[in-house]
Design an enzyme around this catalytic site. Structure first.
Site, PDB file in Angstrom:
ATOM      1  N   SER A 262     -15.333  -9.164  -7.232  1.00  0.00           N
ATOM      2  CA  SER A 262     -15.388  -9.003  -5.778  1.00  0.00           C
ATOM      3  C   SER A 262     -16.469  -9.919  -5.192  1.00  0.00           C
ATOM      4  O   SER A 262     -16.407 -11.133  -5.364  1.00  0.00           O
ATOM      5  CB  SER A 262     -15.623  -7.537  -5.414  1.00  0.00           C
ATOM      6  OG  SER A 262     -15.445  -7.321  -4.030  1.00  0.00           O
TER       7      SER A 262
ATOM      8  N   HIS B  78     -10.563  -4.002  -0.363  1.00  0.00           N
ATOM      9  CA  HIS B  78      -9.455  -4.508  -1.186  1.00  0.00           C
ATOM     10  C   HIS B  78      -8.169  -3.731  -0.934  1.00  0.00           C
ATOM     11  O   HIS B  78      -7.426  -3.390  -1.860  1.00  0.00           O
ATOM     12  CB  HIS B  78      -9.837  -4.505  -2.675  1.00  0.00           C
ATOM     13  CG  HIS B  78     -11.040  -5.337  -2.966  1.00  0.00           C
ATOM     14  ND1 HIS B  78     -11.041  -6.712  -2.815  1.00  0.00           N
ATOM     15  CD2 HIS B  78     -12.290  -4.997  -3.361  1.00  0.00           C
ATOM     16  CE1 HIS B  78     -12.244  -7.176  -3.119  1.00  0.00           C
ATOM     17  NE2 HIS B  78     -13.022  -6.157  -3.436  1.00  0.00           N
TER      18      HIS B  78
END
Length: 306
Positions: free
Chosen positions: A87, A195
């Site tokens: 990430s 996400h």
């Protein structure tokens, strides 16, 4: 001898006191802090847990910490064959691959964190002990079709993934995933449904931010979270970083991609080392090393120059 990957964790890896290791080398972090508009080193060294949980603070702190350690190791002459970030950790990977400098990366993730924190809907939860990912995907698709969105946000390792979406959908998914074999479903202390499709408006705005950033071609292959493939082209990297905000983090696939390319050693740089545990569950045969302080950089071999 096999290849080496340097890896960088994402949000959640921050820890109180994480910046104390840099107090004798404050210049870079102080310079970055002036551009960010707050004392980055002070927050990293003495900030409270609550301060470090703020997305727009946590993200630049994590990236600055991880990249600073890796850059220090690079000063000894070491270099990776490939880099992987989880990430927001991908921005530390960009720094090590020479795409942008640490100051630019910190500014980008500060803006990234602000945009993400503005999306108030939703939450996330970790699903432990369920290996049938196809069934889990079916469950989330069925719930989403009923009106409240829930998606698989992170494919971390066998038996562990993260779901993201509407609060009610997460609660429903907890019940159904446990019935389908999950041992535990643990709520995560996050400010939104990262996400997932909830982040698409933030991604659209962040795409404009990335457009003006001076990316260079990567000198080291970067395995993208979005497609688990190796990239070096700056325009492709920008597109993937925007998509990453709402796409699943395919960390397990990224690790397998690295191993398939000949990587047998992973070095994790960051405030803590959550990725090493995931990789151990992906492949027990690889070598894992963790670096959380400058003293540990020196222990890898070679002296860190001031």
């Amino acid at each position: 001898m096999g290849k080496t990957a340097w890896i960088f964790p994402g949000q959640g890896s921050q820890a109180v006191g994480m910046g104390q290791t840099f107090l004798d080398r404050p210049e870079t972090l102080q310079t970055i802090g002036r551009r960010l508009g707050f004392d980055l080193l002070d927050v990293m060294a003495a900030g409270s847990k609550e301060e470090l949980q703020q997305t727009e603070v946590a993200q630049p702190a994590i990236v600055a910490h991880a990249a600073s350690l890796a850059l220090a190791y690079g000063e000894t002459g070491a270099a990776p064959d490939v880099v992987i970030g989880h990430s927001v950790g991908e921005y530390a990977a960009l720094v090590i691959a020479g795409v942008i400098d640490l100051e630019e990366a910190s500014v980008l993730v500060r803006e990234r964190g602000k945009l993400m924190s503005e999306v108030k809907d939703g939450t996330m939860a970790a699903v432990i002990g369920m290996t049938d990912v196809a069934e889990a995907f079916h469950v989330t698709e069925k719930i989403s079709a009923s009106g409240n969105l829930v998606q698989i946000a992170n494919y971390n390792c066998p038996g562990q993934f993260v779901i993201s979406g509407h609060v009610d959908a997460i609660k429903q998914a907890e019940t159904e995933l446990k019935a389908a074999g999950a041992k535990r479903v643990l709520p995560l202390d996050v400010s939104g449904a990262f996400h997932s499709a909830y982040m698409m408006p933030a991604a659209s705005r962040f795409k404009d931010v990335l457009a003006s950033s001076p990316f260079k071609p990567a000198s080291i292959g970067i395995v993208s979270n979005v497609d688990a493939d190796v990239h070096t082209d700056p325009d492709q990297l920008k597109a993937l970083l925007a998509e990453q905000l709402y796409a699943s983090v395919r960390f397990e696939d990224c690790v397998r991609k690295a191993i398939d390319s000949g990587v047998d050693t992973f070095i994790e740089f960051g405030p803590s080392s959550p990725l090493s545990g995931l990789i151990k569950r992906i492949d027990k045969n690889v070598t894992l090393k963790q670096v959380t302080t400058l003293e540990e950089v020196a222990s890898l071999g070679g002296e860190v120059r001031a």
